[in-house]
Design a protein around this motif. Structure first.
Motif, PDB file in Angstrom:
ATOM      1  N   VAL A   6      97.057  70.592  15.802  1.00 21.58           N
ATOM      2  CA  VAL A   6      95.472  70.811  15.801  1.00 21.58           C
ATOM      3  C   VAL A   6      94.802  71.646  17.115  1.00 21.58           C
ATOM      4  CG1 VAL A   6      93.081  69.790  15.594  1.00 21.58           C
ATOM      5  CG2 VAL A   6      94.945  69.230  14.023  1.00 21.58           C
ATOM      6  N   ASN A   9      95.850  75.242  17.240  1.00 21.29           N
ATOM      7  CA  ASN A   9      95.132  76.096  16.464  1.00 21.29           C
ATOM      8  C   ASN A   9      93.752  76.295  17.088  1.00 21.29           C
ATOM      9  OD1 ASN A   9      97.068  76.378  14.361  1.00 21.29           O
ATOM     10  ND2 ASN A   9      96.441  74.343  13.357  1.00 21.29           N
ATOM     11  N   HIS A  12      94.094  78.761  19.780  1.00 21.53           N
ATOM     12  CA  HIS A  12      94.287  79.972  19.195  1.00 21.53           C
ATOM     13  C   HIS A  12      92.882  80.786  18.796  1.00 21.53           C
ATOM     14  CE1 HIS A  12      95.395  82.984  16.234  1.00 21.53           C
ATOM     15  NE2 HIS A  12      96.496  83.220  17.069  1.00 21.53           N
ATOM     16  N   GLY A  13      92.200  79.949  18.091  1.00 28.11           N
ATOM     17  CA  GLY A  13      90.999  80.507  17.477  1.00 28.11           C
ATOM     18  C   GLY A  13      90.050  80.624  18.779  1.00 28.11           C
ATOM     19  N   GLN A  14      90.025  79.830  19.656  1.00 30.51           N
ATOM     20  CA  GLN A  14      89.117  80.280  20.824  1.00 30.51           C
ATOM     21  C   GLN A  14      89.348  81.488  21.589  1.00 30.51           C
ATOM     22  OE1 GLN A  14      89.368  76.512  23.096  1.00 30.51           O
ATOM     23  NE2 GLN A  14      87.993  75.386  21.439  1.00 30.51           N
ATOM     24  N   LEU A  16      90.882  83.940  20.388  1.00 29.54           N
ATOM     25  CA  LEU A  16      90.732  85.113  19.788  1.00 29.54           C
ATOM     26  C   LEU A  16      89.292  85.458  19.756  1.00 29.54           C
ATOM     27  CD1 LEU A  16      92.147  87.226  17.850  1.00 29.54           C
ATOM     28  CD2 LEU A  16      91.453  85.625  15.913  1.00 29.54           C
ATOM     29  N   ILE A  17      88.561  84.703  19.685  1.00 32.77           N
ATOM     30  CA  ILE A  17      87.005  84.773  19.947  1.00 32.77           C
ATOM     31  C   ILE A  17      86.665  85.334  21.086  1.00 32.77           C
ATOM     32  CG2 ILE A  17      84.609  83.763  19.620  1.00 32.77           C
ATOM     33  CD1 ILE A  17      86.226  83.814  16.887  1.00 32.77           C
ATOM     34  N   ALA A  20      87.493  88.742  21.693  1.00 33.69           N
ATOM     35  CA  ALA A  20      86.705  89.667  21.093  1.00 33.69           C
ATOM     36  C   ALA A  20      85.483  89.944  21.836  1.00 33.69           C
ATOM     37  CB  ALA A  20      86.448  89.296  19.728  1.00 33.69           C
ATOM     38  N   LEU A  21      84.799  88.556  22.268  1.00 34.02           N
ATOM     39  CA  LEU A  21      83.519  88.683  23.019  1.00 34.02           C
ATOM     40  C   LEU A  21      83.694  89.692  24.318  1.00 34.02           C
ATOM     41  CD1 LEU A  21      82.219  85.256  22.792  1.00 34.02           C
ATOM     42  CD2 LEU A  21      81.039  87.400  21.938  1.00 34.02           C
ATOM     43  N   ILE A  23      86.007  92.046  24.859  1.00 35.69           N
ATOM     44  CA  ILE A  23      86.044  93.422  24.409  1.00 35.69           C
ATOM     45  C   ILE A  23      84.625  94.046  24.064  1.00 35.69           C
ATOM     46  CG2 ILE A  23      86.959  95.193  22.422  1.00 35.69           C
ATOM     47  CD1 ILE A  23      89.539  93.225  22.499  1.00 35.69           C
TER      48      ILE A  23
ATOM     49  N   MET B   1      96.972  69.426   9.682  1.00 30.76           N
ATOM     50  CA  MET B   1      95.973  70.251   9.041  1.00 30.76           C
ATOM     51  C   MET B   1      96.994  70.738   7.920  1.00 30.76           C
ATOM     52  SD  MET B   1      93.537  73.168  10.016  1.00 30.76           S
ATOM     53  CE  MET B   1      92.348  72.139  10.758  1.00 30.76           C
ATOM     54  N   ARG B   6      94.903  76.111   7.639  1.00 32.89           N
ATOM     55  CA  ARG B   6      95.055  76.857   8.817  1.00 32.89           C
ATOM     56  C   ARG B   6      94.931  78.127   8.782  1.00 32.89           C
ATOM     57  NH1 ARG B   6     100.457  74.977  11.333  1.00 32.89           N
ATOM     58  NH2 ARG B   6     100.590  73.536   9.799  1.00 32.89           N
ATOM     59  N   ILE B   9      91.590  79.282   8.219  1.00 36.48           N
ATOM     60  CA  ILE B   9      90.597  79.273   9.519  1.00 36.48           C
ATOM     61  C   ILE B   9      91.011  80.545  10.340  1.00 36.48           C
ATOM     62  CG2 ILE B   9      90.426  78.262  11.657  1.00 36.48           C
ATOM     63  CD1 ILE B   9      90.634  75.591  10.009  1.00 36.48           C
ATOM     64  N   ARG B  10      92.485  80.919  10.314  1.00 34.54           N
ATOM     65  CA  ARG B  10      92.922  81.979  11.209  1.00 34.54           C
ATOM     66  C   ARG B  10      92.121  83.126  10.649  1.00 34.54           C
ATOM     67  NH1 ARG B  10      98.504  81.012  13.073  1.00 34.54           N
ATOM     68  NH2 ARG B  10      98.287  79.276  14.472  1.00 34.54           N
ATOM     69  N   GLU B  13      88.757  83.319  11.717  1.00 36.41           N
ATOM     70  CA  GLU B  13      88.583  83.509  13.149  1.00 36.41           C
ATOM     71  C   GLU B  13      88.780  85.057  13.405  1.00 36.41           C
ATOM     72  OE1 GLU B  13      91.625  81.031  14.483  1.00 36.41           O
ATOM     73  OE2 GLU B  13      90.397  79.232  14.882  1.00 36.41           O
ATOM     74  N   LEU B  16      85.845  86.947  12.101  1.00 32.62           N
ATOM     75  CA  LEU B  16      84.686  86.728  13.145  1.00 32.62           C
ATOM     76  C   LEU B  16      84.702  87.655  14.648  1.00 32.62           C
ATOM     77  CD1 LEU B  16      81.976  85.398  14.083  1.00 32.62           C
ATOM     78  CD2 LEU B  16      83.425  83.307  15.027  1.00 32.62           C
ATOM     79  N   ALA B  17      86.146  87.708  15.048  1.00 31.89           N
ATOM     80  CA  ALA B  17      86.289  88.356  16.207  1.00 31.89           C
ATOM     81  C   ALA B  17      86.102  90.122  15.849  1.00 31.89           C
ATOM     82  CB  ALA B  17      87.875  88.362  16.763  1.00 31.89           C
ATOM     83  N   SER B  18      86.464  90.408  14.536  1.00 28.76           N
ATOM     84  CA  SER B  18      86.148  91.906  14.247  1.00 28.76           C
ATOM     85  C   SER B  18      84.637  92.179  14.205  1.00 28.76           C
ATOM     86  CB  SER B  18      86.859  92.062  12.785  1.00 28.76           C
ATOM     87  OG  SER B  18      88.226  91.613  12.839  1.00 28.76           O
ATOM     88  N   ILE B  20      82.310  90.740  15.806  1.00 27.10           N
ATOM     89  CA  ILE B  20      81.617  90.844  16.864  1.00 27.10           C
ATOM     90  C   ILE B  20      81.911  92.298  17.791  1.00 27.10           C
ATOM     91  CG2 ILE B  20      82.080  89.883  19.555  1.00 27.10           C
ATOM     92  CD1 ILE B  20      82.640  87.297  18.268  1.00 27.10           C
ATOM     93  N   ILE B  21      83.197  92.499  17.644  1.00 34.50           N
ATOM     94  CA  ILE B  21      83.537  93.950  18.042  1.00 34.50           C
ATOM     95  C   ILE B  21      82.740  94.975  17.249  1.00 34.50           C
ATOM     96  CG2 ILE B  21      85.326  95.555  18.297  1.00 34.50           C
ATOM     97  CD1 ILE B  21      87.281  93.406  19.116  1.00 34.50           C
TER      98      ILE B  21
END
Lengths: 254, 141
Positions: A6, A9, A12-14, A16-17, A20-21, A23, B1, B6, B9-10, B13, B16-18, B20-21
Motif C-alpha cells: 500500500v 502504491n 507511486h501515485g504521489q 506521478l502527481i 505532473a505538477l 512539468i 489492496m 490498485r 487508482i493508477r 492518478e 489526474l497527472a495528464s 494537470i499538464i
C-alpha cells in the motif's frame, strides 16, 4: 507485506502527481519568461529608439538641405534658428521617454555658422553645410546617445577652352561637372555665360550654341564668339535639391 | 489492496497527472495569442516606419504635405504599402493641429484585430515647416 504494498502504491501515485505538477510548472515558467522578455524588447517599433533615430537623421538632413538651398538662393533662413525650432519640436513630440537633440555648427574656416558659400575660387564653386548632431534619448531602464555629422555639399567644377578658327572667330568649349558631396549629381538648371570685355552675355544667344547633358552630372557646351580676346566663362547651376552654386573660369587659349 | 482497486487508482492518478499538464498547456493559449498578435504588431510597425522613410527619402513627402496634395499622398502610400494593409494617416502641423479634412485613409473600415500607430516627425525642406505624422495600420479582413 500488504502494508508495504500500500505504501509503495501511495508513493507511486504521489511521485506521478508531483512529476505532473513539476512539468506544468516548467511549462508555465517558460511561457512567463518568454512573455517577460517580450515586455523588455521594445516590440512597439513606433517608439523603438533606433527607428526614431533613423527618423531624426533623415529629417535633420532634409532640414539642413532646405536651409542651404534657401541660403544659396539668397534667402535669409539660418541654421541656428531652424535647428533650434526642430530640436524643440522633437523634445515636445517624442512620446516614449525624453529625447534631446543638440547641434554644433562647423565654424572652422571656410565655414561660418555651419554654412560655406564660396563661388570665388578659380574654376570651382561650393555651397555647403556641415553640422554635428547629438541625440540623447532616455526612458525607463535604458538610454541612448548617438552623434553624427550631416554634410550637405554641392560643388561645380568648370573648365573652358578657346580654339581659334581664324583671325576673328573662336570656338569656346565649356565643361562643367556637378557634385553632391563626392558623387556626380544632376542639375535641375544650368546657365552658361561668357565675357570678353563687355560684360556677361548668355552663351545660348551666341552662334552655334549647343549643350550636351551626359546624364551623369557632366555637361559640355560649345559656341562661337567673334572678335574676342581672353574669354571668361561662368556656369550657374542648381542641383536637384535646389542648392545653387556657380563658378567662373578663364578659357585656355589653344 | 485488491489488484483491480490498485489498477483503478493508477488510472486515476495518470488521468489526474495528464489533466494537470493539459491545464497548464490550456492556460498558455491566451499568452500564445498575445505573442502572435505582438509579432503581427511588430511587423505592421516596421512596415509603417519603412514606408514613411521611403516616402520622404528625397524630401518629397514634406513638399506634398505643404502643398496639401492629399490625393498624391494617398496614391503614394497605397503604392508603397503591401496589399492587405489598411491605413489611416493623420498629419499635424507644428502646433499639433490636424491638417486638411482630418485624415487620409484606405479601407480603414474593413480591418481586424489590433492596429498599430507609427509616429513620424517630418521637416519640409522647401518651406522648412515641421509636421508630425501619425500612421495607423491594420490588417484587412
Amino acid at each position: 507485506m500488504n502494508m508495504i504494498g500500500v505504501s509503495r502504491n501511495r508513493r507511486h501515485g504521489q511521485v506521478l502527481i508531483l512529476s505532473a505538477l513539476g512539468i506544468a510548472g516548467i511549462i508555465i515558467a517558460t511561457c512567463v519568461y518568454t512573455y517577460q522578455l517580450t515586455q523588455y524588447s521594445g516590440l512597439d517599433i513606433s517608439s523603438s529608439p533606433n527607428a526614431f533615430v533613423e527618423n531624426l537623421k533623415l529629417e535633420s538632413r532634409n532640414l539642413i538641405t532646405g536651409v542651404l538651398s534657401n541660403k544659396s538662393n539668397g534667402g535669409g533662413d539660418d541654421l541656428i534658428s531652424t535647428l533650434q525650432r526642430w530640436s524643440s519640436f522633437i523634445y515636445k513630440n517624442h512620446n516614449s521617454g525624453t529625447c534631446r537633440m543638440t547641434y554644433h555648427l562647423n565654424d572652422e574656416n571656410p565655414y561660418s555658422s555651419g554654412i560655406l558659400i564660396d563661388w570665388a575660387r578659380n574654376s570651382t564653386g561650393v555651397s555647403g553645410a556641415q553640422v554635428l548632431l547629438h541625440i540623447r534619448m532616455t526612458s525607463e531602464g535604458w538610454s541612448l546617445n548617438t552623434s553624427y555629422v550631416v554634410d550637405v555639399t554641392t560643388r561645380i567644377v568648370v573648365d573652358g577652352i578657346a580654339v581659334s578658327l581664324n583671325d576673328t572667330a573662336k570656338i569656346i568649349s565649356v565643361n562643367a561637372d556637378l557634385y553632391n558631396e563626392d558623387n556626380h549629381a544632376l542639375a535641375s538648371s544650368l546657365e552658361i555665360l561668357y565675357r570678353s570685355g563687355y560684360g556677361w552675355v548668355h552663351a545660348d544667344s551666341a552662334d552655334g550654341y549647343s549643350l550636351n547633358d551626359f546624364g551623369n552630372g557632366t555637361y559640355k557646351a560649345s559656341f562661337t564668339v567673334f572678335n574676342a580676346g581672353t574669354i571668361d566663362v561662368s556656369v550657374l547651376s542648381r542641383d536637384e535639391r535646389g542648392i545653387f552654386t556657380m563658378a567662373n573660369s578663364t578659357c585656355n587659349q589653344v | 489492496m485488491p489488484r483491480n482497486k490498485r489498477g483503478e487508482i493508477r488510472v486515476l492518478e495518470a488521468l489526474l497527472a495528464s489533466a494537470i499538464i493539459f491545464s497548464a498547456l490550456l492556460a498558455m493559449i491566451p499568452l500564445k495569442e498575445y505573442l502572435h498578435s505582438s509579432h503581427d504588431s511588430e511587423a505592421l510597425s516596421k512596415i509603417g516606419f519603412n514606408v514613411l522613410i521611403e516616402a520622404d527619402n528625397d524630401g518629397s513627402l514634406g513638399k506634398l504635405i505643404s502643398e496639401r496634395k492629399w490625393s498624391i499622398i494617398y496614391d503614394r502610400l497605397s503604392l508603397l504599402l503591401p496589399v492587405g494593409v489598411a491605413y489611416n494617416l493623420t498629419i499635424y502641423n507644428e502646433d499639433i493641429q490636424p491638417l486638411g479634412n482630418g485624415s487620409i485613409s484606405s479601407s480603414w473600415g474593413s480591418t481586424i484585430g489590433n492596429n498599430v500607430a507609427v509616429q513620424f516627425l517630418l521637416a519640409d525642406k522647401n518651406s522648412l515647416r515641421l509636421y508630425m505624422i501619425r500612421l495607423q495600420l491594420a490588417w484587412m479582413t
